[in-house]
Scaffold this active site. Structure first.
Site, PDB file in Angstrom:
ATOM      1  N   PHE A  40       0.855  -1.175   0.000  1.00 55.06           N
ATOM      2  CA  PHE A  40       0.000   0.000   0.000  1.00 55.06           C
ATOM      3  C   PHE A  40       0.895   1.231   0.000  1.00 55.06           C
ATOM      4  CE2 PHE A  40      -2.404  -3.278   2.424  1.00 55.06           C
ATOM      5  CZ  PHE A  40      -3.366  -3.520   1.454  1.00 55.06           C
ATOM      6  N   ARG A  67      -5.479   2.472  -0.013  1.00 53.13           N
ATOM      7  CA  ARG A  67      -5.706   1.035  -0.100  1.00 53.13           C
ATOM      8  C   ARG A  67      -6.539   0.617  -1.311  1.00 53.13           C
ATOM      9  NH1 ARG A  67      -5.351  -2.703   4.017  1.00 53.13           N
ATOM     10  NH2 ARG A  67      -7.406  -3.527   3.449  1.00 53.13           N
ATOM     11  N   ALA A 107     -13.783 -10.972   3.756  1.00 51.46           N
ATOM     12  CA  ALA A 107     -13.511  -9.689   3.104  1.00 51.46           C
ATOM     13  C   ALA A 107     -12.205  -9.776   2.331  1.00 51.46           C
ATOM     14  CB  ALA A 107     -13.450  -8.567   4.138  1.00 51.46           C
ATOM     15  N   GLU A 123     -13.428 -14.214  -2.628  1.00 54.03           N
ATOM     16  CA  GLU A 123     -13.086 -14.132  -1.214  1.00 54.03           C
ATOM     17  C   GLU A 123     -13.947 -15.078  -0.375  1.00 54.03           C
ATOM     18  OE1 GLU A 123     -10.591 -12.637   0.072  1.00 54.03           O
ATOM     19  OE2 GLU A 123      -9.926 -11.501  -1.673  1.00 54.03           O
ATOM     20  N   GLU A 150      -9.951   3.797   1.377  1.00 56.13           N
ATOM     21  CA  GLU A 150     -10.547   2.511   1.009  1.00 56.13           C
ATOM     22  C   GLU A 150     -12.069   2.596   0.963  1.00 56.13           C
ATOM     23  OE1 GLU A 150     -10.285  -2.227   2.144  1.00 56.13           O
ATOM     24  OE2 GLU A 150      -9.605  -0.733   3.589  1.00 56.13           O
ATOM     25  N   GLU A 174      -0.531 -16.467   1.616  1.00 56.53           N
ATOM     26  CA  GLU A 174      -0.631 -15.245   2.414  1.00 56.53           C
ATOM     27  C   GLU A 174      -0.539 -15.538   3.914  1.00 56.53           C
ATOM     28  OE1 GLU A 174      -4.185 -13.184   1.332  1.00 56.53           O
ATOM     29  OE2 GLU A 174      -3.590 -12.933  -0.770  1.00 56.53           O
ATOM     30  N   GLU A 176      -2.565 -17.078   5.673  1.00 56.96           N
ATOM     31  CA  GLU A 176      -3.883 -16.707   6.152  1.00 56.96           C
ATOM     32  C   GLU A 176      -4.603 -17.935   6.707  1.00 56.96           C
ATOM     33  OE1 GLU A 176      -7.506 -14.223   4.134  1.00 56.96           O
ATOM     34  OE2 GLU A 176      -6.823 -15.982   3.031  1.00 56.96           O
TER      35      GLU A 176
END
Length: 222
Positions: A40, A67, A107, A123, A150, A174, A176
């Protein structure tokens, strides 16, 4: 014979998420600089704006976290009247003095020129393993208009939660990890009322569903 001057250095390309501030009546941009640019960008802007009476303001210096656009998905099963939320580790929550494992909605960020519904479907699959039978757009909102650009698109997804339990998902690339929670709608609404949902995107989406739930159950179960 004099030596030729060295060629001028080309300016580094500007971060794609931090274009210059667009013009606006009464706005005077004095300085616009990208001071940090990796995934970013952080943009520092010195400016004046026109007050409501038309006079110029004093000079302000603001830092903008750039973002781009994002998407939030609220998975809802109108047949079983249940909602799927996720839990995941959030370092900023810990920095804010909250427990770092947040209960929230799936998200993510939109790819360049990507349609919000396409991003929502991606997502949703990545973070919950679910697929949407239909989607209802809730709206698009700025979440932190005092410091970040954003703009987040909110959608409610019609999903089948009849056989969905606690599972974990997320992209290994990622690092995640998301854990799915499937709860009755009334229980989740009580969590919002008791402030046990402590992030604005999930709370906003759930309050919208609380208002629109009867209509969605009628439309999605015909």
């Amino acid at each position: 014979m004099s030596a030729s001057p060295p060629p001028a250095e080309e300016a580094a390309p500007r971060h794609p998420k931090a274009p210059p501030i667009p013009p606006w009546p009464g706005l005077e941009v004095l300085e616009d600089e990208v001071v940090w640019g990796q995934r970013f960008a952080l943009q520092r802007v010195r400016f004046r704006y026109a007050r409501f009476d038309g006079t110029p303001s004093g000079i302000l210096t603001w830092e903008l976290w750039r973002r781009g656009q994002g998407v939030v998905i609220l998975p809802y099963d109108p047949v079983t009247d249940r909602i799927a939320l996720i839990e995941q580790f959030r370092l900023p929550a810990l920095a804010a003095g909250l427990p770092p494992v947040m209960t929230e909605c799936p998200a993510g960020l939109l790819e360049e020129s990507e349609d919000p519904e396409a991003s929502a479907a991606r997502e949703l699959a990545e973070e919950t393993g679910l697929s949407a039978r239909a989607m209802q757009r809730i709206g698009a909102f700025l979440l932190m208009q005092g410091g970040c650009d954003e703009r987040v698109h909110f959608l409610c997804a019609c999903v089948d939660l009849s056989e969905t339990g606690a599972t974990t998902h997320g992209l290994d690339t990622e690092n995640e990890e998301t854990r799915v929670l499937v709860l009755p709608a009334e229980e989740v609404f009580a969590m919002v009322a008791d402030n046990r949902i402590q992030n604005a995107p999930a709370a906003l989406a759930l309050l919208w569903l609380q208002v629109n739930r009867a209509r969605l159950r009628d439309e999605w179960t015909r």
